[in-house]
Design a protein around this motif. Structure first.
Motif, short mmCIF file in Angstrom:
data_model
loop_
_atom_site.label_atom_id
_atom_site.label_comp_id
_atom_site.label_asym_id
_atom_site.label_seq_id
_atom_site.Cartn_x
_atom_site.Cartn_y
_atom_site.Cartn_z
N GLY A 88 0.81 -1.31 0.01
CA GLY A 88 0.01 0.14 0.00
C GLY A 88 0.74 1.13 -0.03
O GLY A 88 0.46 2.40 -0.28
N ASP A 89 2.20 1.09 0.09
CA ASP A 89 3.12 2.51 0.40
C ASP A 89 3.21 3.07 -0.89
O ASP A 89 2.97 4.52 -0.91
N ARG A 90 3.22 2.20 -2.04
CA ARG A 90 3.49 2.92 -3.39
C ARG A 90 2.19 3.47 -3.93
O ARG A 90 2.11 4.84 -4.24
N GLU A 91 0.84 2.89 -3.59
CA GLU A 91 -0.31 3.46 -4.07
C GLU A 91 -0.50 4.71 -3.12
O GLU A 91 -1.13 5.85 -3.62
N LYS A 92 -0.23 4.88 -1.98
CA LYS A 92 -0.28 6.03 -1.07
C LYS A 92 0.84 7.30 -1.59
O LYS A 92 0.45 8.36 -1.75
N CYS A 93 2.06 6.83 -2.25
CA CYS A 93 2.86 7.83 -2.70
C CYS A 93 2.38 8.47 -4.12
O CYS A 93 2.27 9.64 -4.23
N LEU A 94 1.65 7.45 -4.80
CA LEU A 94 0.96 7.93 -5.82
C LEU A 94 -0.36 8.89 -5.80
O LEU A 94 -0.53 9.72 -6.42
N GLU A 95 -1.05 8.33 -4.81
CA GLU A 95 -2.21 9.36 -4.26
C GLU A 95 -1.93 10.64 -3.93
O GLU A 95 -2.67 11.62 -4.29
N VAL A 96 -0.65 11.09 -3.36
CA VAL A 96 -0.36 12.57 -3.05
C VAL A 96 0.20 13.02 -4.12
O VAL A 96 0.21 14.41 -4.13
N GLY A 97 0.53 12.38 -5.25
CA GLY A 97 0.95 13.25 -6.61
C GLY A 97 2.25 12.66 -7.25
O GLY A 97 2.50 13.18 -8.01
N CYS A 98 2.81 11.81 -6.40
CA CYS A 98 4.00 11.29 -6.95
C CYS A 98 3.83 10.43 -8.37
O CYS A 98 2.96 9.69 -8.44
#
Length: 125
Positions: A88-98
């Motif tokens: 889930g960390d990758r998805e969390k990074c992508l969610e904030v805009g990465c």
């Protein structure tokens, strides 16, 4: 030659990455925390940002959200650099805009491939 902003508070990681990127022909700007990272991105308009997510003063999560919310910096690709490698960390990074995500310890050849892909995508869009 691409201008890359490295936002990293760990001196060893910062030195290693900046030297290796410079050897590959990139200009490297360095910020030690999220506040400096946002300020440098706004003033220098780098081609790409490598953003550590665990930073002092303002973390990489907040800095990324600020940069992606501002019209003058929203188009700059950001790669999250994090020791967070849980599900889930990758998805969390992508969610904030990465735009992409890479785990520490950094495998330079893999990171370089991600940098090249995002820079090429930016040129064609």
């Amino acid at each position: 030659m691409s201008k890359i902003l490295l936002v990293e508070d760990n001196e060893m990681n910062r030195d290693m990455l900046s030297r290796r990127l410079q050897r590959k022909g990139h200009d490297v700007l360095i910020a030690l925390d999220g506040v400096q990272g946002v300020e440098l991105a706004q003033s220098q308009k780098p081609d790409l940002i490598l953003m550590d997510m665990s930073l002092p003063i303002m973390d990489g999560w907040q800095a990324t959200q600020q940069l992606k919310a501002a019209p003058e910096t929203s188009g700059i690709p950001i790669i999250a650099l994090t020791a967070h490698a849980m599900a889930g960390d990758r998805e969390k990074c992508l969610e904030v805009g990465c735009d992409d995500y890479d785990t520490k310890p950094i495998e330079f050849s893999r990171l370089l491939g991600k940098i090249q892909a995002l820079l090429e995508k930016k040129v064609t869009s």
